[in-house]
Design an enzyme around this catalytic site. Structure first.
Site, PDB file in Angstrom:
ATOM      1  N   TYR A 128      79.866  39.752 -90.231  1.00 15.70           N
ATOM      2  CA  TYR A 128      79.271  41.079 -90.020  1.00 15.70           C
ATOM      3  C   TYR A 128      80.384  42.110 -90.200  1.00 15.70           C
ATOM      4  O   TYR A 128      81.400  42.063 -89.492  1.00 15.70           O
ATOM      5  CB  TYR A 128      78.712  41.119 -88.592  1.00 15.70           C
ATOM      6  CG  TYR A 128      78.162  42.427 -88.110  1.00 15.70           C
ATOM      7  CD1 TYR A 128      76.817  42.744 -88.274  1.00 15.70           C
ATOM      8  CD2 TYR A 128      78.971  43.339 -87.427  1.00 15.70           C
ATOM      9  CE1 TYR A 128      76.296  43.940 -87.777  1.00 15.70           C
ATOM     10  CE2 TYR A 128      78.460  44.537 -86.935  1.00 15.70           C
ATOM     11  CZ  TYR A 128      77.123  44.825 -87.122  1.00 15.70           C
ATOM     12  OH  TYR A 128      76.600  46.003 -86.631  1.00 15.70           O
TER      13      TYR A 128
ATOM     14  N   GLU B 146      81.678  44.436 -80.422  1.00 17.15           N
ATOM     15  CA  GLU B 146      80.233  44.728 -80.489  1.00 17.15           C
ATOM     16  C   GLU B 146      79.916  46.007 -79.701  1.00 17.15           C
ATOM     17  O   GLU B 146      78.882  46.110 -79.029  1.00 17.15           O
ATOM     18  CB  GLU B 146      79.412  43.509 -80.039  1.00 17.15           C
ATOM     19  CG  GLU B 146      79.745  42.297 -80.906  1.00 17.15           C
ATOM     20  CD  GLU B 146      78.651  41.275 -81.071  1.00 17.15           C
ATOM     21  OE1 GLU B 146      77.628  41.373 -80.405  1.00 17.15           O
ATOM     22  OE2 GLU B 146      78.840  40.372 -81.913  1.00 17.15           O
TER      23      GLU B 146
ATOM     24  N   GLN C 241      93.063  32.579 -60.569  1.00 17.96           N
ATOM     25  CA  GLN C 241      93.880  32.878 -59.386  1.00 17.96           C
ATOM     26  C   GLN C 241      93.738  31.771 -58.341  1.00 17.96           C
ATOM     27  O   GLN C 241      94.726  31.369 -57.710  1.00 17.96           O
ATOM     28  CB  GLN C 241      93.443  34.238 -58.806  1.00 17.96           C
ATOM     29  CG  GLN C 241      94.288  34.737 -57.663  1.00 17.96           C
ATOM     30  CD  GLN C 241      95.661  35.232 -58.100  1.00 17.96           C
ATOM     31  OE1 GLN C 241      95.883  35.439 -59.291  1.00 17.96           O
ATOM     32  NE2 GLN C 241      96.574  35.384 -57.162  1.00 17.96           N
TER      33      GLN C 241
ATOM     34  N   HIS D 257      93.267  28.756 -58.888  1.00 19.95           N
ATOM     35  CA  HIS D 257      94.043  27.595 -59.350  1.00 19.95           C
ATOM     36  C   HIS D 257      95.546  27.779 -59.114  1.00 19.95           C
ATOM     37  O   HIS D 257      96.318  26.853 -59.373  1.00 19.95           O
ATOM     38  CB  HIS D 257      93.807  27.348 -60.848  1.00 19.95           C
ATOM     39  CG  HIS D 257      92.522  26.634 -61.164  1.00 19.95           C
ATOM     40  ND1 HIS D 257      91.283  27.234 -61.100  1.00 19.95           N
ATOM     41  CD2 HIS D 257      92.289  25.357 -61.556  1.00 19.95           C
ATOM     42  CE1 HIS D 257      90.353  26.360 -61.447  1.00 19.95           C
ATOM     43  NE2 HIS D 257      90.937  25.208 -61.724  1.00 19.95           N
TER      44      HIS D 257
END
Ligand code: FAD
Length: 419
Positions: free
Chosen positions: A161, A401, A374, A376
């Site tokens: 596109y 988009e 965070q 983790h």
């Protein structure tokens, strides 16, 4: 196999020593029980649950095991996408008479949400491809639909596109790529920037200027890759979305048959925007999949990681954080599905709802994924852990988009001008 093994890694988590592989991580996202409150199949029809399961299975088996490798080696997974097309995912909302699946916008959202748990970047490209196929199906004449749509739906051919230019991003209607009529051809000159799939795809749906300034001077042409005068810039190096190439698309006296014009002269901007209404739901759906996966990854990590003598899941602060993430996930999903139904029904609130969904969902889902990272701790910052890839891959959904600032403009315009 070798690649999958390469990701196997022993990680010390407090008093726990566990071996985690990417497939284990994704098994947890795709296969283990999901709390009913975040279950994306709740409220769907039996048929929708069926193809949602097909999409989740495809994500788990054909995408998730390769997601990290596609990202790190920047592989455009053509074979995997062709397999997805065999399941009907190459032209989900394209009409069946030209090879599409003929499903609704809501069905499409359900599928993209599920697929993107396996790889956001690849799913997002598939969503752009679907948007292009829909534009040709909807605005093309019989010959154009029959010529392009079947190969796009089977993903024998891939589409891009082309709206953005180096000098026109948010102000897309100021685009300069010119298409001058000469006999039965348009002669194209100009450059498109940031084109997803650019250089690796076969069919370019190009917005170009056939008339005066502004949106009414824009037309939409289908340009085939082999056309003399069409070339491509270097492959961009990106933070995420690495399983799909992004390049400039360059036109230098590129002669395109008049018969390749979609709709009438001057209708190109309207066609481009109509494509993007669905595109915005699709991109938001890809963010949903990433957020859904990230909530589950965060929950699982909280259940095994011990600090201060107990698992993180015993921390009320983190429990509250997880609860907020889940609430925002479900609110996001409701808004996407509401917008999808509005677009399907051609309701007057559809354009605003698509913009609201894109704005709210891509912002909230980015925040969910980031918070999951965070939770983790340092492990979340390692590429062995999937959560960082979800964060990197969905960051761009707030930009493309139509940026989320442009979404605010569309919503505000509707509030201030419609009675
Ligand atoms: C990975 C990637 C893939 C892409 N794929 C495609 C593709 O396939 N096809 C395609 O056509 N395009 C694609 N794009 C382009 C994308 O749509 C544009 O980057 C986006 O529309 C923003 O345009 P810009 O980058 O020129 O930013 P600008 O328009 O320069 O905006 C810069 C910042 O200013 C803000 N801003 C601008 N004007 C205003 C204003 N009046 N009020 C408030 N804020 C404002 C913007 O929101 C943004 O935050 C892609 C981009 C990326 C990064």
């Amino acid at each position: 196999m070798a690649a999958a093994r390469a990701f196997v890694r022993g990680v010390r988590l407090g008093t726990y020593s566990i071996v985690r592989s990417r497939s284990l991580i994704f098994n947890s996202v795709h296969r283990r029980g999901i709390s009913a409150c975040i279950d994306p199949s709740i409220g769907l029809s039996d048929e929708q649950k069926e193809f949602q399961k097909v999409a989740f299975d495809f994500a788990a088996n054909e995408m998730a095991p390769h997601m990290a490798e596609w990202d790190q080696k920047e592989i455009f997974p053509v074979d995997a996408m062709k397999k997805a097309a065999q399941l009907g995912f190459g032209g989900i909302y394209v009409n069946p008479d030209v090879g599409g699946s003929g499903l609704s916008r809501l069905d499409t959202s359900i599928i993209f949400e599920a697929l993107s748990t396996g790889c956001v970047s690849t799913t997002a490209y598939i969503s752009i491809h679907n948007m292009c196929a829909w534009m040709i199906d909807t605005f093309g004449n019989k010959e154009q639909r029959e010529k392009y749509c079947p190969d796009l739906c089977s993903m024998e051919k891939f589409a891009s596109y082309c709206l953005t230019e180096p000098g026109s991003g948010s102000d897309a209607a100021s685009l300069l790529t010119s298409a001058k009529l000469q006999g039965d051809h348009y002669i194209l000159n100009g450059t498109k920037a940031f084109i997803s799939g650019g250089g690796d795809t076969d069919v370019y749906v190009v917005m170009c200027r056939t008339g005066g300034k502004g949106p009414k001077g824009i037309s939409c042409l289908v340009v085939e890759k082999e056309t003399p005068g069409l070339s491509f810039g270097k492959k961009e190096k990106k933070v995420g979305w690495n399983s799909q190439p992004t390049r400039a698309v360059i036109f230098e006296d590129c002669a395109v048959p008049v018969t390749n014009r979609l709709g009438a002269e001057g209708e190109g901007f309207s066609i481009a925007m109509k494509g993007l209404n669905g595109g915005r739901i699709n991109i938001a759906s890809c963010s949903l999949g990433a957020a859904h996966a990230s909530v589950i990854l965060a929950r699982d990590h909280m259940c095994v990681r011990k600090q201060f003598g107990e698992t993180l899941s015993n921390s009320q602060f983190l429990q509250f954080k997880l609860a907020e993430m889940a609430t925002k996930l479900v609110a996001s999903r409701l808004l996407v599905r509401q917008a999808a139904v509005a677009l399907q029904e051609g309701r007057p609130d559809a354009v605003s709802l698509c913009s609201m969904a894109k704005l709210f969902v891509t912002d909230e889902c980015f925040s969910i994924c980031n918070q999951a990272l965070q939770i983790h701790g340092g492990y979340g910052y390692l590429k062995d852990y999937a959560v960082q890839q979800y964060v990197r891959d969905i960051r761009v959904h707030q930009i493309l988009e139509g940026t989320n600032e442009v979404m605010r403009m569309i919503i505000a315009r509707s509030l201030l001008t419609e009675s």
